[in-house]
Design a protein around this motif. Structure first.
Motif, PDB file in Angstrom:
ATOM      1  N   ILE A  83       0.837  -1.211   0.000  1.00 44.45           N
ATOM      2  CA  ILE A  83       0.000   0.000   0.000  1.00 44.45           C
ATOM      3  C   ILE A  83       0.865   1.252   0.000  1.00 44.45           C
ATOM      4  CG2 ILE A  83      -1.814   1.253   1.218  1.00 44.45           C
ATOM      5  CD1 ILE A  83      -2.704  -1.395   2.432  1.00 44.45           C
ATOM      6  N   PHE A  84       1.930   1.254   0.822  1.00 47.66           N
ATOM      7  CA  PHE A  84       2.784   2.437   0.917  1.00 47.66           C
ATOM      8  C   PHE A  84       3.485   2.715  -0.407  1.00 47.66           C
ATOM      9  CE2 PHE A  84       6.965   4.321   1.654  1.00 47.66           C
ATOM     10  CZ  PHE A  84       6.625   5.469   2.351  1.00 47.66           C
ATOM     11  N   VAL A  85       4.094   1.695  -1.003  1.00 49.69           N
ATOM     12  CA  VAL A  85       4.838   1.905  -2.246  1.00 49.69           C
ATOM     13  C   VAL A  85       3.921   2.391  -3.352  1.00 49.69           C
ATOM     14  CG1 VAL A  85       6.116   0.736  -4.066  1.00 49.69           C
ATOM     15  CG2 VAL A  85       6.701   0.310  -1.682  1.00 49.69           C
ATOM     16  N   PHE A  99      -7.469  11.900  -7.662  1.00 50.95           N
ATOM     17  CA  PHE A  99      -8.441  11.148  -6.873  1.00 50.95           C
ATOM     18  C   PHE A  99      -9.073  12.047  -5.825  1.00 50.95           C
ATOM     19  CE2 PHE A  99      -4.022  10.027  -5.957  1.00 50.95           C
ATOM     20  CZ  PHE A  99      -3.850  10.626  -4.722  1.00 50.95           C
ATOM     21  N   SER A 100     -10.157  11.580  -5.262  1.00 46.05           N
ATOM     22  CA  SER A 100     -10.921  12.384  -4.303  1.00 46.05           C
ATOM     23  C   SER A 100     -10.284  12.336  -2.918  1.00 46.05           C
ATOM     24  CB  SER A 100     -12.360  11.867  -4.224  1.00 46.05           C
ATOM     25  OG  SER A 100     -12.376  10.531  -3.753  1.00 46.05           O
ATOM     26  N   LYS A 101     -10.833  13.167  -2.043  1.00 42.08           N
ATOM     27  CA  LYS A 101     -10.360  13.201  -0.659  1.00 42.08           C
ATOM     28  C   LYS A 101     -10.581  11.855   0.017  1.00 42.08           C
ATOM     29  CE  LYS A 101     -13.141  14.520   2.413  1.00 42.08           C
ATOM     30  NZ  LYS A 101     -14.118  15.266   3.235  1.00 42.08           N
ATOM     31  N   GLU A 102     -11.725  11.231  -0.241  1.00 42.20           N
ATOM     32  CA  GLU A 102     -12.034   9.944   0.385  1.00 42.20           C
ATOM     33  C   GLU A 102     -11.056   8.862  -0.044  1.00 42.20           C
ATOM     34  OE1 GLU A 102     -14.212  11.925  -1.028  1.00 42.20           O
ATOM     35  OE2 GLU A 102     -15.328  12.599   0.764  1.00 42.20           O
ATOM     36  N   VAL A 103     -10.683   8.854  -1.324  1.00 46.16           N
ATOM     37  CA  VAL A 103      -9.736   7.848  -1.812  1.00 46.16           C
ATOM     38  C   VAL A 103      -8.371   8.041  -1.170  1.00 46.16           C
ATOM     39  CG1 VAL A 103      -8.509   7.001  -3.848  1.00 46.16           C
ATOM     40  CG2 VAL A 103     -10.949   7.524  -3.995  1.00 46.16           C
ATOM     41  N   PHE A 104      -7.936   9.294  -1.053  1.00 49.21           N
ATOM     42  CA  PHE A 104      -6.644   9.558  -0.433  1.00 49.21           C
ATOM     43  C   PHE A 104      -6.647   9.138   1.034  1.00 49.21           C
ATOM     44  CE2 PHE A 104      -3.790  12.194   2.076  1.00 49.21           C
ATOM     45  CZ  PHE A 104      -2.586  12.010   1.401  1.00 49.21           C
ATOM     46  N   LEU A 106      -8.508   6.916   2.373  1.00 47.59           N
ATOM     47  CA  LEU A 106      -8.574   5.454   2.423  1.00 47.59           C
ATOM     48  C   LEU A 106      -7.181   4.846   2.261  1.00 47.59           C
ATOM     49  CD1 LEU A 106     -10.327   2.890   2.542  1.00 47.59           C
ATOM     50  CD2 LEU A 106     -10.550   3.033   0.049  1.00 47.59           C
ATOM     51  N   GLN A 107      -6.405   5.396   1.315  1.00 46.22           N
ATOM     52  CA  GLN A 107      -5.033   4.917   1.142  1.00 46.22           C
ATOM     53  C   GLN A 107      -4.198   5.198   2.389  1.00 46.22           C
ATOM     54  OE1 GLN A 107      -3.617   6.914  -2.367  1.00 46.22           O
ATOM     55  NE2 GLN A 107      -4.733   5.582  -3.778  1.00 46.22           N
ATOM     56  N   LEU A 108      -4.330   6.392   2.928  1.00 45.80           N
ATOM     57  CA  LEU A 108      -3.588   6.748   4.138  1.00 45.80           C
ATOM     58  C   LEU A 108      -3.995   5.860   5.313  1.00 45.80           C
ATOM     59  CD1 LEU A 108      -1.537   8.735   5.366  1.00 45.80           C
ATOM     60  CD2 LEU A 108      -3.455  10.226   5.955  1.00 45.80           C
TER      61      LEU A 108
END
Length: 349
Positions: A83-85, A99-104, A106-108
């Protein structure tokens, strides 16, 4: 830097605001980050996957709670690496901000969950070693596989819940509060709380290992005074001392790799970071991958059980390579030639 501190809620939560967090300005910096992430991430996934295979392919190893915790650590490191890479390279190297705020968030949240679970798995491992050394006669009653699985379930649910709070609403866009200088949409108060939680985890790990080392030294002194008493208890104590030293090495690597990142995070909460420090933070973030890559190497070198399992796997692989590569047709022709020879010998007789 000031362009990243827009007070208007609509501006600071727009997609264009994310561009000010892309701190890598030159192509050389992006290539360096890409190479480091690619190298550390690939090695981390390979090594931790090997650790998981060694643990769960051996019935004797996977039944022990100690190695369930180590398996959780390896799984967390694999997820964190992937996920980090993917998110880090996509954001800082390819400058993808569509991408949207929600996607970012979610990744974080996925990155935070994985790294938090990795740190929490080390805490459970430290507590497991403390019980094993301080109360060896009651260890099997206190640390059962059922309790180990329950502790791991609570661990992962807790880490996922804490990491998902920004996505659930604790972010500077929803609260119209001050945003972090290091992470888009992340509330400064949330970052402060997350840092406090990590510091508490590290403090508990250090305290547990301090007791482990103290007990380990007592065991070493005991073994030196009772060398004549050979048997299972002595070998058991020697194994506990070896594993304690291994986990202390893991903790030392953890502190060296995570300290720069945590120091810069804490500094960002109380002060303003320059562009140069934010670039330093981007490069220091790759040290977290280095930590995840080094952990399996320490297990292979220090854990006799995992090392023996690895030797069995390698020896089996070598035997497969050295075995004659005969196709089914060649094998059948070989058998038929043997039969013909036998028949000829019979005729001769």
């Amino acid at each position: 830097m000031d362009s990243c501190r827009i007070p208007a809620n609509a501006s600071k939560c727009s997609g264009t605001t994310m561009e000010c967090f892309m701190v890598l300005s030159t192509q050389a910096q992006k290539i360096s980050i890409g190479i480091l992430c690619g190298l550390f991430g690939t090695m981390c996934v390979f090594e931790n996957s090997l650790v998981l295979y060694l643990i769960f392919s051996s019935p004797g190893i996977r039944k022990k709670p100690s190695y369930l915790f180590i398996g959780s650590l390896a799984l967390a490191d694999i997820l964190a690496s992937v996920i980090f890479v993917c998110s880090f390279v996509n954001f800082h190297v390819f400058n993808e901000a569509g991408f949207s705020k929600e996607v970012f968030l979610l990744q974080l949240g996925g990155v935070n969950t994985s790294f938090s679970a990795s740190l929490s798995s080390l805490l459970l491992t430290a507590l497991d070693r403390y019980l094993s050394i301080s109360r060896p006669s009651e260890y099997k009653l206190l640390m059962t596989r059922k309790r180990a699985w329950t502790a791991l379930a609570v661990l992962w649910v807790t880490c996922a819940t804490i990491a998902g709070l920004p996505l659930l609403g604790w972010n500077c866009c929803t609260l119209d509060s001050s945003c972090s200088e290091l992470f888009p949409f992340v509330d400064d108060n949330y970052l402060s709380g997350w840092l406090c939680w990590v510091v508490v985890l590290l403090g508990c790990i250090v305290c547990a290992y301090a007791h482990v080392l103290w007990r380990a030294r007592q065991h070493v002194a005991y073994m030196e005074q009772h060398q004549a008493q050979a048997g299972k208890q002595t070998s058991r104590m020697r194994m506990d001392v070896m594993l304690a030293k291994t986990l202390v090495m893991v903790l030392a690597v953890l502190m060296l790799c995570w300290s720069p990142v945590l120091v810069l995070m804490i500094y960002s909460v109380f002060g303003r970071l320059s562009d140069r420090l934010r670039k330093v933070f981007a490069f220091c973030s790759t040290l977290c991958l280095l930590n995840s890559m080094v952990n399996p190497i320490i297990y292979a070198l220090r854990s006799k059980e995992l090392f023996s399992s690895l030797r069995r796997v390698l020896s089996h692989f070598r035997r497969q390579l050295k075995a004659p590569e005969e196709s089914p047709e060649a094998e059948s022709s070989h058998k038929s030639s043997v039969i013909e020879t036998v028949c000829e010998d019979t005729h001769t007789v």
